[in-house]
Design a protein around this motif. Sequence first.
Motif, PDB file in Angstrom:
ATOM      1  N   ARG A 213      14.966 -20.213  31.014  1.00 59.41           N
ATOM      2  CA  ARG A 213      14.853 -18.979  31.648  1.00 59.41           C
ATOM      3  C   ARG A 213      15.347 -17.832  30.695  1.00 59.41           C
ATOM      4  NH1 ARG A 213      16.698 -16.481  37.372  1.00 59.41           N
ATOM      5  NH2 ARG A 213      15.240 -14.948  37.475  1.00 59.41           N
ATOM      6  N   GLY A 214      16.736 -18.096  30.296  1.00 57.28           N
ATOM      7  CA  GLY A 214      17.322 -17.339  29.384  1.00 57.28           C
ATOM      8  C   GLY A 214      16.609 -17.224  27.897  1.00 57.28           C
ATOM      9  N   PHE A 215      15.772 -18.307  27.501  1.00 56.73           N
ATOM     10  CA  PHE A 215      14.933 -18.229  26.103  1.00 56.73           C
ATOM     11  C   PHE A 215      13.915 -17.421  26.476  1.00 56.73           C
ATOM     12  CE2 PHE A 215      12.096 -20.059  23.166  1.00 56.73           C
ATOM     13  CZ  PHE A 215      12.486 -19.806  21.866  1.00 56.73           C
ATOM     14  N   VAL A 216      13.261 -17.625  27.508  1.00 61.57           N
ATOM     15  CA  VAL A 216      11.864 -16.754  27.716  1.00 61.57           C
ATOM     16  C   VAL A 216      12.094 -15.569  28.092  1.00 61.57           C
ATOM     17  CG1 VAL A 216      10.150 -16.702  29.324  1.00 61.57           C
ATOM     18  CG2 VAL A 216      10.638 -18.840  28.577  1.00 61.57           C
ATOM     19  N   GLY A 217      13.461 -14.866  28.636  1.00 57.71           N
ATOM     20  CA  GLY A 217      13.677 -13.831  28.889  1.00 57.71           C
ATOM     21  C   GLY A 217      14.051 -13.096  27.618  1.00 57.71           C
ATOM     22  N   SER A 218      14.871 -13.890  26.711  1.00 53.73           N
ATOM     23  CA  SER A 218      15.268 -13.030  25.219  1.00 53.73           C
ATOM     24  C   SER A 218      13.963 -12.754  24.553  1.00 53.73           C
ATOM     25  CB  SER A 218      16.144 -14.050  24.419  1.00 53.73           C
ATOM     26  OG  SER A 218      17.171 -14.297  25.087  1.00 53.73           O
ATOM     27  N   ILE A 219      12.973 -13.794  24.529  1.00 56.65           N
ATOM     28  CA  ILE A 219      11.697 -13.524  23.955  1.00 56.65           C
ATOM     29  C   ILE A 219      10.950 -12.443  24.337  1.00 56.65           C
ATOM     30  CG2 ILE A 219       9.389 -14.552  23.498  1.00 56.65           C
ATOM     31  CD1 ILE A 219      10.666 -17.139  23.123  1.00 56.65           C
ATOM     32  N   PHE A 220      10.970 -12.297  25.629  1.00 56.59           N
ATOM     33  CA  PHE A 220      10.448 -11.032  26.406  1.00 56.59           C
ATOM     34  C   PHE A 220      10.982  -9.626  26.263  1.00 56.59           C
ATOM     35  CE2 PHE A 220      10.042  -8.162  29.820  1.00 56.59           C
ATOM     36  CZ  PHE A 220       8.766  -8.001  30.019  1.00 56.59           C
ATOM     37  N   VAL A 221      12.295  -9.620  25.814  1.00 61.78           N
ATOM     38  CA  VAL A 221      13.276  -8.508  25.566  1.00 61.78           C
ATOM     39  C   VAL A 221      12.933  -8.099  24.139  1.00 61.78           C
ATOM     40  CG1 VAL A 221      15.338  -7.572  25.058  1.00 61.78           C
ATOM     41  CG2 VAL A 221      15.044  -8.719  27.277  1.00 61.78           C
ATOM     42  N   PHE A 222      12.768  -9.126  23.443  1.00 65.71           N
ATOM     43  CA  PHE A 222      12.356  -8.709  21.780  1.00 65.71           C
ATOM     44  C   PHE A 222      10.896  -8.371  21.606  1.00 65.71           C
ATOM     45  CE2 PHE A 222      15.957 -11.566  20.945  1.00 65.71           C
ATOM     46  CZ  PHE A 222      16.763 -10.770  20.288  1.00 65.71           C
ATOM     47  N   VAL A 223       9.772  -8.750  22.499  1.00 68.69           N
ATOM     48  CA  VAL A 223       8.566  -8.363  22.287  1.00 68.69           C
ATOM     49  C   VAL A 223       8.447  -7.052  22.928  1.00 68.69           C
ATOM     50  CG1 VAL A 223       6.334  -8.715  23.288  1.00 68.69           C
ATOM     51  CG2 VAL A 223       7.448 -10.569  22.329  1.00 68.69           C
ATOM     52  N   PHE A 224       9.188  -7.044  23.978  1.00 65.51           N
ATOM     53  CA  PHE A 224       9.215  -5.452  24.398  1.00 65.51           C
ATOM     54  C   PHE A 224       9.845  -4.238  23.739  1.00 65.51           C
ATOM     55  CE2 PHE A 224      11.345  -2.232  27.065  1.00 65.51           C
ATOM     56  CZ  PHE A 224      10.280  -1.651  27.917  1.00 65.51           C
ATOM     57  N   LEU A 225      10.829  -4.680  22.889  1.00 64.15           N
ATOM     58  CA  LEU A 225      11.393  -3.819  21.859  1.00 64.15           C
ATOM     59  C   LEU A 225      10.551  -3.397  20.787  1.00 64.15           C
ATOM     60  CD1 LEU A 225      15.199  -5.083  21.927  1.00 64.15           C
ATOM     61  CD2 LEU A 225      14.202  -2.825  22.762  1.00 64.15           C
ATOM     62  N   LYS A 226       9.857  -4.512  20.303  1.00 67.67           N
ATOM     63  CA  LYS A 226       9.017  -4.427  19.301  1.00 67.67           C
ATOM     64  C   LYS A 226       7.553  -3.494  19.469  1.00 67.67           C
ATOM     65  CE  LYS A 226      10.357  -6.811  15.812  1.00 67.67           C
ATOM     66  NZ  LYS A 226      10.740  -6.261  14.486  1.00 67.67           N
TER      67      LYS A 226
END
Length: 192
Positions: free
Chosen positions: A39-52
């Motif tokens: 869950r933490g890993f998927v959330g991190s990916i989501f945050v990075f994609v959102f920032l991009k």
Amino acid sequence: MGAANKAKLQLIASMFIFGTIGIFVRYVPLPSSVLALVRGFVGSIFVFVFLKLRKSSISREAIQRNLKMLIFSGIALGVNWILLFEAYRYTTVAIATICYYLAPAFVTLASPLVGEKLTAKKREQLYDVIREKALAYAIAEGSVEEINQTNILEATLCAMRRAIVALSPKADFALIDGNRETDFGVPCMTVV
């Protein structure tokens, strides 16, 4: 699409995404620690994609400046998720979720145990939170006449009985503020 319909759609989507996690966790045969890590890993990916997508960046200086707090908060969040996921496995999804969302109230109530004062403002806020989030609550009191006829202890115990009887839905178990076991009509445990 109007603003009201968009808001409704966002609410439904968030309820679907976050409201189903208990069912998901309960029926996925993986340890809670693995689920929290994923869950933490998927959330991190989501945050990075959102920032991009927003063409924003993360300040490396800010990360270095706050690294200890980021690590501590990440560990605390991971432990929090693990405990929630374990609660989903050992009780109903509804009870685990209610307890999870009432956790701040429990922490505030326990604050006097570690030497922190429970101010009048905090008590008022807790009262509002408990009334809003509780499955059931009841308030009962002992009158001056009742205290004079019996004594303050008996009047207090009688008020507790009236509060327990007034609950809807009915209580299955009661934690009693005191050290005297009395028949309250439901199984109970005294807490001092």
